[in-house]
Write a protein that holds these residues in place. Structure first.
Motif, PDB file in Angstrom:
ATOM      1  N   GLU A 162     -36.551 -47.764  22.762  1.00  0.00           N
ATOM      2  CA  GLU A 162     -36.044 -48.618  21.855  1.00  0.00           C
ATOM      3  C   GLU A 162     -36.791 -50.202  21.873  1.00  0.00           C
ATOM      4  OE1 GLU A 162     -31.779 -48.982  23.184  1.00  0.00           O
ATOM      5  OE2 GLU A 162     -31.766 -46.762  22.812  1.00  0.00           O
ATOM      6  N   SER A 163     -37.305 -50.357  23.033  1.00  0.00           N
ATOM      7  CA  SER A 163     -38.160 -51.480  23.169  1.00  0.00           C
ATOM      8  C   SER A 163     -39.549 -51.748  21.842  1.00  0.00           C
ATOM      9  CB  SER A 163     -38.633 -51.929  24.252  1.00  0.00           C
ATOM     10  OG  SER A 163     -39.558 -52.766  24.249  1.00  0.00           O
ATOM     11  N   ASP A 220     -39.298 -49.595  19.123  1.00  0.00           N
ATOM     12  CA  ASP A 220     -38.548 -49.471  17.905  1.00  0.00           C
ATOM     13  C   ASP A 220     -38.402 -51.162  17.592  1.00  0.00           C
ATOM     14  OD1 ASP A 220     -38.520 -46.695  18.047  1.00  0.00           O
ATOM     15  OD2 ASP A 220     -36.325 -46.640  18.530  1.00  0.00           O
ATOM     16  N   ARG A 221     -37.816 -51.785  18.427  1.00  0.00           N
ATOM     17  CA  ARG A 221     -37.685 -53.257  18.119  1.00  0.00           C
ATOM     18  C   ARG A 221     -38.827 -53.804  17.588  1.00  0.00           C
ATOM     19  NH1 ARG A 221     -33.917 -52.685  22.070  1.00  0.00           N
ATOM     20  NH2 ARG A 221     -35.135 -53.660  23.784  1.00  0.00           N
ATOM     21  N   GLN A 222     -40.157 -53.495  18.446  1.00  0.00           N
ATOM     22  CA  GLN A 222     -41.375 -54.046  18.133  1.00  0.00           C
ATOM     23  C   GLN A 222     -41.656 -53.709  16.701  1.00  0.00           C
ATOM     24  OE1 GLN A 222     -44.529 -53.087  20.883  1.00  0.00           O
ATOM     25  NE2 GLN A 222     -46.081 -54.340  19.410  1.00  0.00           N
ATOM     26  N   THR A 248     -39.956 -52.692  14.238  1.00  0.00           N
ATOM     27  CA  THR A 248     -39.274 -53.148  13.027  1.00  0.00           C
ATOM     28  C   THR A 248     -39.169 -54.484  13.022  1.00  0.00           C
ATOM     29  OG1 THR A 248     -37.269 -53.370  14.357  1.00  0.00           O
ATOM     30  CG2 THR A 248     -37.910 -51.080  13.122  1.00  0.00           C
ATOM     31  N   GLU A 307     -37.144 -56.253  13.995  1.00  0.00           N
ATOM     32  CA  GLU A 307     -35.780 -56.377  13.848  1.00  0.00           C
ATOM     33  C   GLU A 307     -35.257 -56.759  12.479  1.00  0.00           C
ATOM     34  OE1 GLU A 307     -33.734 -58.504  17.006  1.00  0.00           O
ATOM     35  OE2 GLU A 307     -34.530 -57.224  18.577  1.00  0.00           O
ATOM     36  N   ARG A 308     -36.408 -56.469  11.606  1.00  0.00           N
ATOM     37  CA  ARG A 308     -36.189 -56.568   9.991  1.00  0.00           C
ATOM     38  C   ARG A 308     -35.363 -55.655   9.090  1.00  0.00           C
ATOM     39  NH1 ARG A 308     -41.226 -57.648  11.099  1.00  0.00           N
ATOM     40  NH2 ARG A 308     -41.836 -55.786   9.802  1.00  0.00           N
ATOM     41  N   SER A 360     -33.958 -51.164  10.042  1.00  0.00           N
ATOM     42  CA  SER A 360     -33.730 -50.118  11.039  1.00  0.00           C
ATOM     43  C   SER A 360     -34.564 -48.880  11.331  1.00  0.00           C
ATOM     44  CB  SER A 360     -32.421 -49.699  11.145  1.00  0.00           C
ATOM     45  OG  SER A 360     -32.417 -48.904   9.774  1.00  0.00           O
TER      46      SER A 360
END
Length: 167
Positions: free
Chosen positions: A128-129, A131-133, A135, A137-138, A140
């Motif tokens: 998940e970390s 994934d956040r990197q 994206t 967080e712009r 999904s």
């Protein structure tokens, strides 16, 4: 009020859908014979810059809500999903860069058109970390890595290119 959209609304929706699909289309894009599966790299490399150069891509840009979903999608609701190969050793470098907590996981909701391109014997991991990197967080998205063969499987909604420091 009836549930049927008038010609004006239908035209506006059709134009919006055409704009969304053209935004995911490269003038140099290539499609395979199997139902719109794309193999062009530029749109992926532009959106997923942290992965570096890609090869062997097979992916789809699918307008959400277009099949049996009765809700009307927003003007940019596009699922970009597929596989690509990273340069040799890239997955090990991404996995080892920090404590991201990669764990074994399997991709879900694989579109039928991509099943023939699923790398054989892939041992997927996900974080998940990470994934956040990816994206920022712009948007999904989930990213599965196969350290044994440097494959990535991505499943994103409305992926955008990272913003540059210059405008």
């Amino acid at each position: 009020m009836t549930g049927v959209a008038g010609p004006g609304r239908r035209s506006a929706l059709a134009l919006g859908l055409a704009a969304v699909l053209s935004a995911c289309t490269s003038t140099h894009g290539k499609s395979t014979a199997s139902g719109g599966v794309r193999t062009d790299l530029e749109p992926l490399e532009r959106r997923f810059t942290a992965l570096g150069p890609l090869s062997d891509a097979h992916w789809l840009g699918v307008a959400l809500g277009s099949d049996n979903d009765s809700r009307v999608p927003g003007p940019t609701d596009v699922r970009v999903v597929g596989f690509a190969r990273l340069r040799a050793g890239a997955v090990a470098a991404l996995k080892g860069a920090s404590q991201r907590g990669f764990q074994p996981a399997q991709p879900r909701r694989l579109p039928d058109e991509l099943v023939p391109f699923m790398p054989e014997n892939a041992r997927w991991v996900r974080s998940e970390s990470f994934d956040r990197q990816m994206t920022g967080e712009r948007y999904s998205g989930t990213f599965f890595l196969d350290p044994g063969a440097d494959w990535i499987y991505f499943d994103t909604t409305n992926p955008s290119a990272p913003s540059s420091s210059t405008t």
